[in-house]
Design a protein around this motif. Structure first.
Motif, PDB file in Angstrom:
ATOM      1  N   LYS A 149       4.557  17.832   1.061  1.00  0.00           N
ATOM      2  CA  LYS A 149       5.266  16.998   2.006  1.00  0.00           C
ATOM      3  C   LYS A 149       4.298  16.623   3.127  1.00  0.00           C
ATOM      4  O   LYS A 149       3.265  17.265   3.308  1.00  0.00           O
ATOM      5  CB  LYS A 149       6.481  17.742   2.571  1.00  0.00           C
ATOM      6  N   PHE A 150       4.599  15.561   3.862  1.00  0.00           N
ATOM      7  CA  PHE A 150       3.688  15.132   4.927  1.00  0.00           C
ATOM      8  C   PHE A 150       3.468  16.232   5.961  1.00  0.00           C
ATOM      9  O   PHE A 150       2.366  16.405   6.492  1.00  0.00           O
ATOM     10  CB  PHE A 150       4.229  13.863   5.613  1.00  0.00           C
ATOM     11  N   VAL A 151       4.524  17.005   6.237  1.00  0.00           N
ATOM     12  CA  VAL A 151       4.409  18.049   7.251  1.00  0.00           C
ATOM     13  C   VAL A 151       3.446  19.152   6.824  1.00  0.00           C
ATOM     14  O   VAL A 151       2.933  19.900   7.658  1.00  0.00           O
ATOM     15  CB  VAL A 151       5.811  18.633   7.581  1.00  0.00           C
ATOM     16  N   GLN A 152       3.162  19.222   5.524  1.00  0.00           N
ATOM     17  CA  GLN A 152       2.251  20.246   5.004  1.00  0.00           C
ATOM     18  C   GLN A 152       0.796  19.831   5.019  1.00  0.00           C
ATOM     19  O   GLN A 152      -0.082  20.668   4.791  1.00  0.00           O
ATOM     20  CB  GLN A 152       2.604  20.560   3.539  1.00  0.00           C
ATOM     21  N   SER A 153       0.508  18.563   5.231  1.00  0.00           N
ATOM     22  CA  SER A 153      -0.835  18.072   4.917  1.00  0.00           C
ATOM     23  C   SER A 153      -1.386  17.137   5.995  1.00  0.00           C
ATOM     24  O   SER A 153      -0.636  16.383   6.614  1.00  0.00           O
ATOM     25  CB  SER A 153      -0.805  17.330   3.577  1.00  0.00           C
ATOM     26  N   ASN A 154      -2.697  17.190   6.197  1.00  0.00           N
ATOM     27  CA  ASN A 154      -3.385  16.219   7.041  1.00  0.00           C
ATOM     28  C   ASN A 154      -4.218  15.255   6.205  1.00  0.00           C
ATOM     29  O   ASN A 154      -4.852  14.344   6.739  1.00  0.00           O
ATOM     30  CB  ASN A 154      -4.309  16.934   8.031  1.00  0.00           C
ATOM     31  N   ALA A 155      -4.246  15.461   4.899  1.00  0.00           N
ATOM     32  CA  ALA A 155      -5.023  14.615   3.993  1.00  0.00           C
ATOM     33  C   ALA A 155      -4.075  13.735   3.179  1.00  0.00           C
ATOM     34  O   ALA A 155      -3.044  14.203   2.694  1.00  0.00           O
ATOM     35  CB  ALA A 155      -5.866  15.475   3.058  1.00  0.00           C
ATOM     36  N   ILE A 156      -4.417  12.466   3.051  1.00  0.00           N
ATOM     37  CA  ILE A 156      -3.572  11.537   2.298  1.00  0.00           C
ATOM     38  C   ILE A 156      -4.410  10.801   1.258  1.00  0.00           C
ATOM     39  O   ILE A 156      -5.645  10.796   1.300  1.00  0.00           O
ATOM     40  CB  ILE A 156      -2.900  10.506   3.214  1.00  0.00           C
ATOM     41  N   GLU A 157      -3.730  10.156   0.312  1.00  0.00           N
ATOM     42  CA  GLU A 157      -4.364   9.249  -0.629  1.00  0.00           C
ATOM     43  C   GLU A 157      -3.547   7.964  -0.645  1.00  0.00           C
ATOM     44  O   GLU A 157      -2.355   7.975  -0.324  1.00  0.00           O
ATOM     45  CB  GLU A 157      -4.441   9.870  -2.026  1.00  0.00           C
ATOM     46  N   PHE A 158      -4.185   6.854  -0.979  1.00  0.00           N
ATOM     47  CA  PHE A 158      -3.453   5.587  -1.002  1.00  0.00           C
ATOM     48  C   PHE A 158      -3.708   4.851  -2.308  1.00  0.00           C
ATOM     49  O   PHE A 158      -4.736   5.036  -2.967  1.00  0.00           O
ATOM     50  CB  PHE A 158      -3.827   4.704   0.196  1.00  0.00           C
ATOM     51  N   TYR A 159      -2.728   4.034  -2.669  1.00  0.00           N
ATOM     52  CA  TYR A 159      -2.805   3.194  -3.856  1.00  0.00           C
ATOM     53  C   TYR A 159      -2.215   1.840  -3.504  1.00  0.00           C
ATOM     54  O   TYR A 159      -1.403   1.735  -2.585  1.00  0.00           O
ATOM     55  CB  TYR A 159      -2.008   3.797  -5.026  1.00  0.00           C
ATOM     56  N   PHE A 160      -2.595   0.819  -4.248  1.00  0.00           N
ATOM     57  CA  PHE A 160      -1.950  -0.487  -4.118  1.00  0.00           C
ATOM     58  C   PHE A 160      -0.989  -0.677  -5.286  1.00  0.00           C
ATOM     59  O   PHE A 160      -1.243  -0.222  -6.405  1.00  0.00           O
ATOM     60  CB  PHE A 160      -2.986  -1.616  -4.107  1.00  0.00           C
TER      61      PHE A 160
ATOM     62  N   MET B 142       0.860  -1.180   0.000  1.00  0.00           N
ATOM     63  CA  MET B 142       0.000   0.000   0.000  1.00  0.00           C
ATOM     64  C   MET B 142       0.897   1.229   0.000  1.00  0.00           C
ATOM     65  O   MET B 142       1.827   1.336   0.800  1.00  0.00           O
ATOM     66  CB  MET B 142      -0.921   0.033   1.220  1.00  0.00           C
ATOM     67  N   ARG B 143       0.627   2.138  -0.906  1.00  0.00           N
ATOM     68  CA  ARG B 143       1.364   3.406  -0.973  1.00  0.00           C
ATOM     69  C   ARG B 143       0.515   4.514  -0.353  1.00  0.00           C
ATOM     70  O   ARG B 143      -0.660   4.646  -0.667  1.00  0.00           O
ATOM     71  CB  ARG B 143       1.676   3.740  -2.429  1.00  0.00           C
ATOM     72  N   ILE B 144       1.123   5.306   0.522  1.00  0.00           N
ATOM     73  CA  ILE B 144       0.435   6.410   1.179  1.00  0.00           C
ATOM     74  C   ILE B 144       1.184   7.704   0.875  1.00  0.00           C
ATOM     75  O   ILE B 144       2.402   7.796   1.066  1.00  0.00           O
ATOM     76  CB  ILE B 144       0.361   6.186   2.702  1.00  0.00           C
ATOM     77  N   SER B 145       0.456   8.709   0.397  1.00  0.00           N
ATOM     78  CA  SER B 145       1.058   9.987   0.007  1.00  0.00           C
ATOM     79  C   SER B 145       0.176  11.148   0.435  1.00  0.00           C
ATOM     80  O   SER B 145      -1.055  11.018   0.472  1.00  0.00           O
ATOM     81  CB  SER B 145       1.232  10.066  -1.517  1.00  0.00           C
ATOM     82  N   PRO B 146       0.792  12.304   0.714  1.00  0.00           N
ATOM     83  CA  PRO B 146      -0.020  13.528   0.855  1.00  0.00           C
ATOM     84  C   PRO B 146      -0.605  13.867  -0.506  1.00  0.00           C
ATOM     85  O   PRO B 146      -0.099  13.437  -1.543  1.00  0.00           O
ATOM     86  CB  PRO B 146       1.006  14.586   1.285  1.00  0.00           C
ATOM     87  N   LEU B 147      -1.662  14.638  -0.523  1.00  0.00           N
ATOM     88  CA  LEU B 147      -2.265  15.036  -1.789  1.00  0.00           C
ATOM     89  C   LEU B 147      -1.318  15.941  -2.573  1.00  0.00           C
ATOM     90  O   LEU B 147      -0.596  16.767  -2.006  1.00  0.00           O
ATOM     91  CB  LEU B 147      -3.582  15.769  -1.530  1.00  0.00           C
TER      92      LEU B 147
ATOM     93  N   GLU C 255       6.560  11.037  -0.841  1.00  0.00           N
ATOM     94  CA  GLU C 255       6.384  12.467  -1.074  1.00  0.00           C
ATOM     95  C   GLU C 255       6.798  12.746  -2.507  1.00  0.00           C
ATOM     96  O   GLU C 255       7.943  12.475  -2.888  1.00  0.00           O
ATOM     97  CB  GLU C 255       7.239  13.294  -0.116  1.00  0.00           C
ATOM     98  N   VAL C 256       5.864  13.240  -3.315  1.00  0.00           N
ATOM     99  CA  VAL C 256       6.115  13.444  -4.738  1.00  0.00           C
ATOM    100  C   VAL C 256       6.789  14.791  -4.952  1.00  0.00           C
ATOM    101  O   VAL C 256       6.257  15.838  -4.581  1.00  0.00           O
ATOM    102  CB  VAL C 256       4.799  13.375  -5.543  1.00  0.00           C
TER     103      VAL C 256
END
Length: 334
Positions: free
Chosen positions: A21-32, A12-17, A92-93
């Motif tokens: 960066k993760f520190v910028q966001s409380n919302a995430i999206e996931f992919y398999f 499972m991949r988890i990323s901020p929208l 983090e993209v």
């Protein structure tokens, strides 16, 4: 119909929208995804029959992952379940001059528990004509390495075509085995090599350059060292920055060298899984076209994957053929 067998971890991949960066966001999206799974789903999207073999968590996350695989009509009958959690990675993209960053959490995942006795390879390979493996799986742990080896031995005994993408990532080999020795043994059961100069140099302990002349020499050397290898395919990526890349492919099939035209990807939506899209394109291409068109198909499949969010290439064969035939304008289709 041909059935392609893929074996590897489902992640499972988890990323901020967006590009946050993760520190910028409380919302995430996931992919398999997962290297070998990405290849399998892509081949299925091209119209092929695919079975993916793995070990996933026996919980609602594993159920969700299984549902995702079934959406692409993958045969999941040889997937086993575990009480351990599904492997996860955090991404983090990046953008322009800022690179992407990845952190893995897979050391104690469900797939880390897999052992040879958990996979009935005779049943799993019953309808298989092609087996694809990558260097990620044997790098993870001894159980996955030994399970893969058993599968490859039976695949070759059955006369299956075996493609190898021996991706070498030094940071993964932490369980005491020598990567070169393990990969060399596995490549002895392989017939198609999908990899670049770096991987060949690691295997052969050589220092070939990236030039076409050295690629030919390296391919010949590889075939001498591993006589089962019949064809070598390589993808060349030129990075202008994180958002703009150029790609082309080249091959040596034992008698001739050829390369594709370069494709310009000026705005990358998602780079993850693009190498897997290339491998899937090569495999599908070799099952339906001549060597050169297979290479062109792989390069075009790699290119179009850069336009899809997530780990998987959602393009079908028609989408890829459009790129292969030179239509890269992105104009509306009606």
């Amino acid at each position: 119909m041909n059935q392609t067998i893929t074996f590897g971890e489902v992640l499972m991949r988890i990323s901020p929208l967006g590009n946050r960066k993760f520190v910028q966001s409380n919302a995430i999206e996931f992919y398999f995804g997962g290297t070998e799974l990405n290849v399998g789903i892509s081949i299925a999207n091209f119209g092929g029959k695919v079975k993916h073999i793995s070990c996933i968590s026996d919980d609602f996350i594993g159920d969700t992952a299984l549902s995702y695989l079934n959406k692409f009509d993958l045969d999941t009958s040889s997937i086993v379940r575990s009480s351990r959690p599904l492997g996860v990675y955090f991404l983090e993209v990046g953008a322009v001059m800022r690179p992407s960053s990845i952190s893995y959490n897979r050391s104690h995942s469900s797939f880390s528990e897999i052992k040879p006795e958990m996979v009935d390879w005779k049943t799993a390979l019953e309808n298989g004509t092609w087996f694809h493996w990558t260097g990620i799986t044997p790098a993870l742990n001894r159980g996955s390495q030994q399970t893969l080896l058993e599968g490859l031995k039976l695949a070759r005994k059955k006369g299956m075509t075996v493609s190898a993408d021996p991706t070498y990532r030094a940071g993964l080999w932490k369980y005491g085995e020598n990567a070169k020795e393990v990969l060399s043994e596995l490549i002895n059961y392989s017939t198609i090599y999908i990899g670049g100069i770096n991987e060949i140099n690691e295997l052969l302990e050589t220092n070939y350059s990236y030039s076409n002349d050295d690629f030919i020499k390296a391919s010949k050397h590889l075939m001498e060292q591993f006589p089962s290898i019949e064809k070598v395919f390589d993808k060349i990526r030129t990075s202008i920055n994180s958002s703009w890349h150029k790609i082309k492919a080249r091959m040596w099939n034992g008698t001739e060298f050829k390369e594709t035209n370069e494709l310009d990807i000026t705005h990358i939506v998602d780079r993850i899984g693009t190498g897997d899209a290339f491998a899937a394109g090569i495999i599908h291409g070799l099952q339906h076209f001549d060597d050169y068109k297979a290479m062109e198909f792989g390069n075009a499949a790699c290119a179009i994957k850069h336009t899809y969010l997530g780990d998987v290439n959602y393009a079908n064969e028609k989408d890829v053929m459009t790129i292969l035939n030179g239509n890269t304008t992105g104009r509306f289709t009606r």
